[in-house]
Structures are given as C-alpha cells and as structure tokens.
Enzyme design. Structure first.
Site, short mmCIF file in Angstrom:
data_model
loop_
_atom_site.label_atom_id
_atom_site.label_comp_id
_atom_site.label_asym_id
_atom_site.label_seq_id
_atom_site.Cartn_x
_atom_site.Cartn_y
_atom_site.Cartn_z
N HIS A 88 -6.04 4.15 -0.67
CA HIS A 88 -6.14 3.90 0.77
C HIS A 88 -6.02 5.16 1.62
CE1 HIS A 88 -1.73 4.09 0.60
NE2 HIS A 88 -1.70 4.07 1.92
N HIS A 89 -5.72 6.31 0.97
CA HIS A 89 -5.72 7.58 1.71
C HIS A 89 -6.94 8.43 1.38
CE1 HIS A 89 -2.02 7.35 3.95
NE2 HIS A 89 -1.33 7.01 2.87
N LYS A 144 6.25 5.21 -1.40
CA LYS A 144 7.19 5.95 -0.54
C LYS A 144 8.63 5.82 -1.03
CE LYS A 144 4.59 5.92 3.81
NZ LYS A 144 4.55 5.45 5.21
N HIS A 204 2.92 10.00 -2.76
CA HIS A 204 3.31 8.58 -2.74
C HIS A 204 2.15 7.68 -3.17
CE1 HIS A 204 1.26 8.23 1.23
NE2 HIS A 204 1.28 6.92 1.01
N HIS A 223 0.81 -1.22 0.00
CA HIS A 223 0.00 0.00 0.00
C HIS A 223 0.85 1.27 0.00
CE1 HIS A 223 0.79 -0.70 4.30
NE2 HIS A 223 0.58 0.59 4.50
#
Length: 521
Positions: free
Chosen positions: A434-435, A383, A408, A379
């Site tokens: 997922h953010h 990064k 990211h 996920h």
C-alpha cells in the site's frame, strides 16, 4: 356409436359432493377431456351428454381431434389433458393404438387416462389391447351409455388426480431440495433473504387446475421496534427497511399476528405466512400473497421449506456472529498498531470503509470487497515493530529514521504472510504494497503500475486520503479541497489513474463515510 335415449342424453350429472348445476363452479379451472374420433357425431353427442358434468366443483373443457395426426399435435400442446376418449379405427385400422404408443413412449405422458372406444371390437380385441398397450379402459361404443360414460369419466378423473398429485408432490419435493441445497453456503442474512424470495415462486406448486398469479413477497426480521423488511419482491420491493406494520393493512397484519401466536404456517385468503423462531434473538416471517388457491401438497412442501430455511437462517446468523467477532479482533489489531503512533482508531475503520466502497465500485463482488475491507484494517500492522520514538516524533523524520519507518511494510508482510486464512493473506499483500506508487517511486520494492496488487492500489488511495484529511502528531489536517487537488495531481503518479477516477466519481459517498466516522474531539 353409443345407444343413447333422450332421458340418458339430457340427464343432470352430479359431482362427488352432490353439487348440482346451481352450485358455484369454477369457470377458470376445468378438467380437460380430449375426444379423438373420425365420426363428428360422436363428438357432438359426447359433449352433449357431459355438458353439465362437474367433478370437485370444476366443469369439463373439451378438445376435439378427428384423426391421429390432429390428435398428436393437440396432445403435444396440451400436456394437462386428464382423460382421452379414443377411437381405434380412424384413417388407418390401428390409428388409435399408434396414438397410444406416441403418447406413452414419445411424449412420455403417463398421466392422461386413455379410454379406448371402438365400434369394431374385432379390429382391436380387448384382451390383446389390454395386454399390449398402456390404456386404462376399453369400451365398445354400443355399451357406453350416458350413465356408464359418467361413471367412467369420474373414475378416470380420480385416477388422473391421484397420479398427478403424486407427481406434483415428487416434483415439489425435488424443487425444495434443489432450492435449499445451497442455502447453507450463504452467510449473509440479506443475501439469503433475496435467494429465498427467488426460490419461493419456483417451489410453490399450486393444484392441477390453478394458474399461478402474480406474486409479491417479503422476508422480515424482528428488531426492537418490530418486524423490518429485509428483502422484498413484487409490490414489496420498494419497502426494504420499512416496518411491516406500516406496509400491510390492519387485516393483513392481524393474520401475521395469528401466525406468530400459532407459531406455524398460515394459509389465509390469497396469502401464505411462514413464521419461525430459531433462538431468542431471531424471529423471521416469510410473507407471500397473490396465491389464489393452495392444496395439501403445498402445505406439506411449505412445511419442509420452512424447516430448511429456518436452519439456513440460523446457520447464517451464527456465521454473522463469527464474522462480527473476527471483524472486531481484526479492527482491534489494527487499532493497536495505530494507537502506538497516537493515531485515531477511527482511521482503521475509515480506511476499511473507503476500501470496500472503492472495491465494489471497481466491479468486485461484495464478498471480495468485504474481505478487502477487513484486510485493509491491518495495513499498518507492521508499525508494531517500529520504535515509538520514530512513530511519535512530532517533527520531520531524518533520512535514517524514514528508512526505519519504511520497514513497517515489510514487517507487516512477514507477520501475516504465512497464515492459511484468506483475510490474513490478503492483509499481508495490502501491508506490503500500500506504500508502492503507480509510477514506481514507492516502497518497499519500487513496483510500478499493475505490478502493484490491486488490493494495495485501492488501500493506498483510502489510506492517503484519510491520512491527509485528519490531524496527525506531525501535522494538522488538510482541508478537503486541498486533498482532492493533490489527488488530481497525483493521478497516474502516486495513484492508479482508473481507481482515482472511480474515487472522484463516488466522492460524495467517500465524504459521507468520512463524516459518519469523523474523529470527535
């Protein structure tokens, strides 16, 4: 009507092995003989003459019909009739011949041996009947003495048994093929074991006289401590993960040791023990009990089944090894990304396990949940494209730094989106979404509600729970109670309300995963 004298009428009959009435005969398994005649005395005399008849240690069971109509109903309900003694002239002159057509053509029963008995041969000439109708013998009642009747029944039973055995063998082989044709598509050893147990009762074809009893079975694989039960049915269903030595009696376990030593299928007492070893690290036993009898056909079918499931298990084992290798690579990639930001690699494993649990509890199949688990490990793969000075900054990020950090999600998506592998495709979706937040205030696209892919909504909960409950370079770990309070407040805001409800319904399992994979030191 046959001309029977008293000596013939009451003679003792012998089976093929010379067994007399003093032998031990099966009282539950019998050959069905059907008498179809409108003369009740014919029924009485036939039963009297054949009363002590025994063939292969089984006596006769008599069924009587006094008309074509009765016979039709009776034969339709008793498809396992071995021999029919049939009169030609009953309510009509050709009633018997009509019944033959019904049995052979309408019922498609080509197993029962039909012996035509007539007291009026002129009504049904032998030559014409033999050519035009599928009967197996033609006798005038006056010539069918008790000895000839005995001989006729023996030869008819032999023929019936041969035909029936051939059909059972063919059907059994078809069942083996049907049961095993999809086994190679199953990649989970545990799931394969359960399917094997489901199919074994469908495959097992006992001989023509045996009724299948209640059966119990298990599949067991050998580990360093012995044979552990992987799947079980019947009385063994409550012994999953128990060792065989602790479940069976000493005699039963001795039989298993004999099967292992012989490296073969063992039929003993009421049990079948199928042992196979495909490579140095896979030994398996399939154990079935509650099988009262078995035949040579059963042994042949079980050998074919053993070879097929043995290959299927080897295939599943190789797939598991490949899956484990892929899993290790995926987790390693996820851990590399986390390591750049000085976060524990256990974060990746915990998020994967949280995501899998939530997916299953939300109603997804285990296969899909497993893919989500693996994909969620990546996920934060994006990064890798974020400068270390921002990733590892101990204090609060500036607005400009935070905008860089948010990229990211897009970087991870771009890295993974072009793959043709399902896991990587799903990982790109999770990295990208997922953010996002349920109320539309998340990033990178400000998606709202169910516009956010469910994979992203699940991983968001898993990721945030773990991020808050563990120490990071920029913050200490929160107390679990504080984390859970925030989650209640963010229901319908940050998080999907229905998935949050599932989260709280299964909080004990969530916390158990957290404790088992907790950072040490």
């Amino acid at each position: 009507m046959p001309n029977l004298n008293s000596d013939e009428k009451f003679m003792d009959f012998f089976d093929e092995t010379g067994n007399t009435k003093s032998a031990e005969y099966s009282e539950t398994n019998k050959w069905k003989i059907m008498i179809v005649d409108d003369d009740r005395e014919v029924h009485t005399v036939t039963r009297l003459v054949l009363n002590d008849f025994v063939y292969k240690n089984c006596r006769l069971e008599f069924l009587s019909a006094y008309s074509e109509k009765e016979a039709r109903l009776l034969i339709a309900d008793n498809t396992d009739v071995a021999v029919m003694l049939l009169d030609v002239v009953m309510e009509e002159e050709d009633s018997g011949l009509k019944l033959v057509n019904y049995i052979r053509n309408d019922l498609e029963n080509d197993e029962v041996r039909i012996i035509l008995r007539t007291g009026q041969p002129g009504q049904a000439p032998e030559k014409k009947v033999i050519f035009d109708f599928d009967i197996n013998d033609y006798k005038e009642k006056t010539e069918l003495t008790s000895q000839k009747l005995f001989t006729t029944i023996v030869s008819s039973l032999r023929a019936y048994e041969s035909i029936h055995s051939a059909k059972v063998s063919k059907k059994g082989l078809e069942k083996v093929v049907e049961a095993t044709k999809n086994l190679f598509e199953v990649q989970s050893i545990e799931k394969l074991s359960n399917i094997v147990l489901e199919q074994i009762t469908n495959i097992y074809s006992s001989n023509i006289k045996t009724q299948t009893a209640n059966q119990s079975a298990f599949v067991t694989f050998k580990d360093k401590d012995g044979f552990k039960i992987t799947a079980g049915s019947g009385r063994f269903s409550k012994h999953i993960n128990d060792y065989v030595k602790d479940v069976l009696t000493s005699d039963q376990y001795s039989n298993i040791e004999i099967a292992i030593k012989g490296g073969k299928i063992l039929f003993v007492d009421d049990s079948i023990i199928i042992y196979f070893r495909r490579n140095s690290d896979m030994e398996c036993i399939l154990y079935i009990d509650g099988i009262p009898e078995h035949s040579e056909i059963d042994e042949s079918l079980m050998e074919i089944f053993r070879n097929n499931i043995s290959s299927a298990y080897e295939n599943a084992s190789l797939n598991n090894k490949l899956h484990d290798s892929q899993k290790e690579i995926i987790f390693t990639l996820g851990e590399i990304a986390e390591a750049r930001s000085k976060e524990t690699g256990f974060h990746v494993k915990r998020v994967a396990e949280f995501s899998k649990l939530l997916a299953i509890k939300c109603g997804m199949y285990e296969e899909e949940a497993e893919i989500i688990s693996l994909a969620s490990a990546m996920h934060d793969i994006g990064k890798l494209g974020i400068p270390g000075s921002i990733l590892n900054k101990p204090g609060k990020l500036t607005q400009e730094e935070f905008e860089i950090m948010k990229t990211h999600a897009t970087i991870g998506y771009e890295m993974l989106k072009d793959s043709d592998k399902d896991i990587i495709k799903i990982a790109s979706v999770i990295a990208y979404t997922h953010h996002e937040k349920y109320d539309g205030t998340g990033y990178p696209n400000g998606l709202k509600g169910e516009a956010i892919h469910i994979y992203g909504r699940i991983t968001a909960i898993a990721d945030v729970f773990d991020a808050l409950s563990t120490a990071r370079v920029y913050k200490p770990a929160w107390e679990i109670d504080k984390v859970l309070q925030l989650f209640r407040e963010e229901r319908g805001k940050h998080f999907d309300p229905e998935i949050i409800d599932v989260f709280f319904e299964n909080i004990n399992e969530i916390l158990s995963i957290y404790e088992n994979l907790k950072d040490r030191g």
